[in-house]
Design a protein around this motif. Sequence first.
Motif, PDB file in Angstrom:
ATOM      1  N   LYS A  22       2.330   6.028   8.448  1.00 12.08           N
ATOM      2  CA  LYS A  22       1.179   5.274   8.955  1.00 12.08           C
ATOM      3  C   LYS A  22       1.610   3.925   9.514  1.00 12.08           C
ATOM      4  N   LEU A  23       2.587   3.284   8.840  1.00 11.96           N
ATOM      5  CA  LEU A  23       3.068   1.989   9.305  1.00 11.96           C
ATOM      6  C   LEU A  23       3.631   2.095  10.716  1.00 11.96           C
ATOM      7  N   TYR A  24       4.417   3.133  10.944  1.00 15.46           N
ATOM      8  CA  TYR A  24       4.983   3.351  12.285  1.00 15.46           C
ATOM      9  C   TYR A  24       3.907   3.754  13.285  1.00 15.46           C
ATOM     10  N   LYS A  25       3.009   4.610  12.839  1.00 13.53           N
ATOM     11  CA  LYS A  25       1.959   5.075  13.736  1.00 13.53           C
ATOM     12  C   LYS A  25       1.092   3.905  14.192  1.00 13.53           C
ATOM     13  N   ASP A  26       0.753   3.019  13.250  1.00  9.17           N
ATOM     14  CA  ASP A  26      -0.086   1.867  13.591  1.00  9.17           C
ATOM     15  C   ASP A  26       0.641   0.895  14.501  1.00  9.17           C
ATOM     16  N   ALA A  27       1.952   0.726  14.270  1.00  5.61           N
ATOM     17  CA  ALA A  27       2.716  -0.223  15.079  1.00  5.61           C
ATOM     18  C   ALA A  27       3.197   0.387  16.385  1.00  5.61           C
TER      19      ALA A  27
END
Length: 369
Positions: free
Chosen positions: A224-229
């Motif tokens: 999720k962290l990568y997806k959001d960023a």
Amino acid sequence: MNNLDSLQIKIEEVKNAIKDEYRAQHNRPWIIGFSGGKDSTLVLHLVVESLMELPWSTRARPVHVVANDTLVESPIVQAYVDGILDNLQHALDGLQLPFTVAKTTPGVDQTFWVNLIGRGYPAPTRKFRWCTDRMKIRPTTEFVKSEVAMEGEVILLLGVRRSESAARAASARRYDNGERLNAHNDIPGCLVFRPILELTTDEVWEYLMAVPAPWGGNHQSLVKLYKDAMGGECPMVLDPDAQPSCGSSSVRFGCWTCTVVEKDKSFRNHIDKGFEHLVPMATFRDWLKDYCYDDVNRMKQRRNGQDGIGPLTFEARSTILTRLLELQEAVKVQLISSQEIKAIHAIWQQDKSINLMRKADRLLAILGE
């Protein structure tokens, strides 16, 4: 053979190399450089998994998991990294692994704000990127050197992959000697071990998404962290020549103050995913980038006393500190410590004394003529 079977074979090869090196007949402690990104997470995951598959009586070699906090990390990313480290710390006793968890930070005299507001360094740019060495390389290098001083030699495990980028491939080639361990170019007594060097990005993600974390839970928060960023992390850096992804033009996450990138899309993307209260931080960062390079806010003399565009004026430094403290109050996140403020005031007093002495010397020179 399908892709999953092929990946499992490659992962088993990596784990066998980890186990083989761990059981080698020497006592060099391991240091895992952990940034919280996908590659260092996979290295940590595979090391924990590999050691858990060894008899507990053979788990004697100490392993240090070391993360770096520049003190100006994105609060969103830093909260995630701290959560992983806390989970790992709590799981260690039950896992019966000889791990310790440590976090390095820059010394008070070398933090982002002490250099910028205290010494008047302008915000970092591609041509004047003074931040990486002081805030990332030095603190972790000092940790490694302290272990070398105590143990004689250490082994540093890094999540470097050849396929990550052309720059990464070039950096990897610098350590290619045909052996598993390679001497670090800049730290005597430090050997580098790159267990996932030949894995692809797709393989990294495929394994992390399919296999639960051995310290508990899964890696969905990382996804999720990568997806959001929509980008990548600033990695654990211990080599001045291996810095390209820190401040690159691609989307990334790292310091919220980073002015090396033109627009910090990743931080703003994170804000849009439920952290709207941090919008003032992104606005401040954009203001800082412009403010530091307005000639009106710069001295006409360098810090060494030579004429030219110099550090920020005392008025500009004071303005930045005032606005930073206002920002801190607005977002309810600690952005600068009281120790840093004390260090800033001490530098201001020293700089003002030096400036007065230089003015007096100039006046005496003129009178002497």
